[in-house]
Design an enzyme around this catalytic site. Structure first.
Site, short mmCIF file in Angstrom:
data_model
loop_
_atom_site.label_atom_id
_atom_site.label_comp_id
_atom_site.label_asym_id
_atom_site.label_seq_id
_atom_site.Cartn_x
_atom_site.Cartn_y
_atom_site.Cartn_z
N ASN A 125 0.80 -1.23 0.00
CA ASN A 125 0.00 0.00 0.00
C ASN A 125 0.83 1.28 0.00
O ASN A 125 0.27 2.38 -0.12
CB ASN A 125 -1.01 0.01 1.17
CG ASN A 125 -1.99 -1.13 1.06
OD1 ASN A 125 -2.64 -1.28 0.02
ND2 ASN A 125 -2.09 -1.94 2.09
N ARG A 163 -3.57 9.19 -0.46
CA ARG A 163 -4.63 8.90 0.52
C ARG A 163 -4.08 9.16 1.93
O ARG A 163 -2.88 9.09 2.14
CB ARG A 163 -5.05 7.42 0.46
CG ARG A 163 -5.58 6.94 -0.86
CD ARG A 163 -7.10 7.13 -0.97
NE ARG A 163 -7.64 6.50 -2.17
CZ ARG A 163 -7.46 6.94 -3.40
NH1 ARG A 163 -6.73 8.00 -3.63
NH2 ARG A 163 -8.01 6.31 -4.43
N ALA A 175 2.48 -3.15 6.59
CA ALA A 175 1.70 -4.04 7.45
C ALA A 175 2.40 -5.37 7.73
O ALA A 175 2.15 -6.00 8.77
CB ALA A 175 0.32 -4.29 6.84
O1 CA2 Z 1 4.03 4.25 9.05
C1 CA2 Z 1 4.42 3.42 8.23
O2 CA2 Z 1 5.30 3.63 7.41
C2 CA2 Z 1 3.72 2.06 8.16
O3 CA2 Z 1 4.71 1.07 7.89
C3 CA2 Z 1 2.74 2.15 7.01
C4 CA2 Z 1 1.86 0.92 6.87
C5 CA2 Z 1 1.23 0.53 8.19
O4 CA2 Z 1 0.55 -0.71 8.05
C6 CA2 Z 1 2.24 0.41 9.29
O5 CA2 Z 1 1.57 0.12 10.49
C7 CA2 Z 1 3.02 1.70 9.45
C8 CA2 Z 1 0.73 1.20 5.88
C9 CA2 Z 1 1.18 1.62 4.54
C10 CA2 Z 1 -0.01 2.13 3.80
O6 CA2 Z 1 0.37 3.32 3.20
C11 CA2 Z 1 -0.63 4.13 2.76
C12 CA2 Z 1 -0.23 5.36 2.32
C13 CA2 Z 1 -1.16 6.25 1.91
C14 CA2 Z 1 -2.49 5.92 1.89
C15 CA2 Z 1 -2.88 4.67 2.32
C16 CA2 Z 1 -1.94 3.76 2.76
#
Ligand code: CA2
Length: 149
Positions: free
Chosen positions: A12, A19, A78
């Site tokens: 993601n 987003r 994740a």
């Molecule tokens: O804070 C981080 O970099 C994370 O690794 C990002 C992951 C999350 O599951 C971790 O707990 C923390 C999520 C990545 C999703 O990235 C997005 C970016 C923009 C919009 C939606 C999702």
């Protein structure tokens, strides 16, 4: 030849800047890559910057890095919280691994507080936004003794 650093990104993160900017900011992954390349250039490092939504692909890239790289900067997204397989792959690497999270995972839901990957990471940066990536590269350059570090 310059030492190679793999900067690996999990699921993601291709949506970065598109987003949920209140959590992840407005910079895109392409912005983060550009900044990594700039900093790596100053430090005499070559960069392989990649993102995947698939766990198996991430593991294959870790295996590739094992043969070619001098270090890994990884935001497993994740998979940090779920994947013993990613941890096992990283455990086969004999160079420093730094873990990056854009958001402060400790300020978020309980299930984000634990990362399997942290067990193998020489250090963890979280909550610094995308700035965490170039900071991790600077630290990695120091750990691997690259020129200019
Ligand atoms: O804070 C981080 O970099 C994370 O690794 C990002 C992951 C999350 O599951 C971790 O707990 C923390 C999520 C990545 C999703 O990235 C997005 C970016 C923009 C919009 C939606 C999702």
């Amino acid at each position: 030849m310059n030492p190679i650093v793999y900067v690996l990104n999990g699921p993601n993160l291709n949506l970065l800047g598109k987003r949920q900017p209140e959590i992840y900011g407005y910079e895109t992954l392409a912005d983060a890559e550009a900044e990594c390349r700039r900093v790596a250039g100053e430090l005499g490092l070559a960069i392989e910057f990649r993102q995947t939504n698939a766990e198996s692909q991430l593991i294959d890239w870790i295996h590739e890095a094992r043969e070619r790289a001098s270090g890994i900067v990884i935001n497993p997204a994740a998979f940090s919280h779920t994947s013993v397989a990613v941890l096992d792959a990283l455990n086969t690497c004999e160079f420093p691994i730094l873990e990056v999270h854009i958001s402060n995972i400790h300020q978020r839901e309980e299930f984000r507080h634990h990362s399997f990957v942290s067990r193998v990471a020489a250090g963890v940066i979280c909550g610094f936004g995308t700035q965490g990536y170039p900071l991790a590269i600077q630290r990695l350059a120091r750990l691997i003794g690259s020129r200019g570090a």
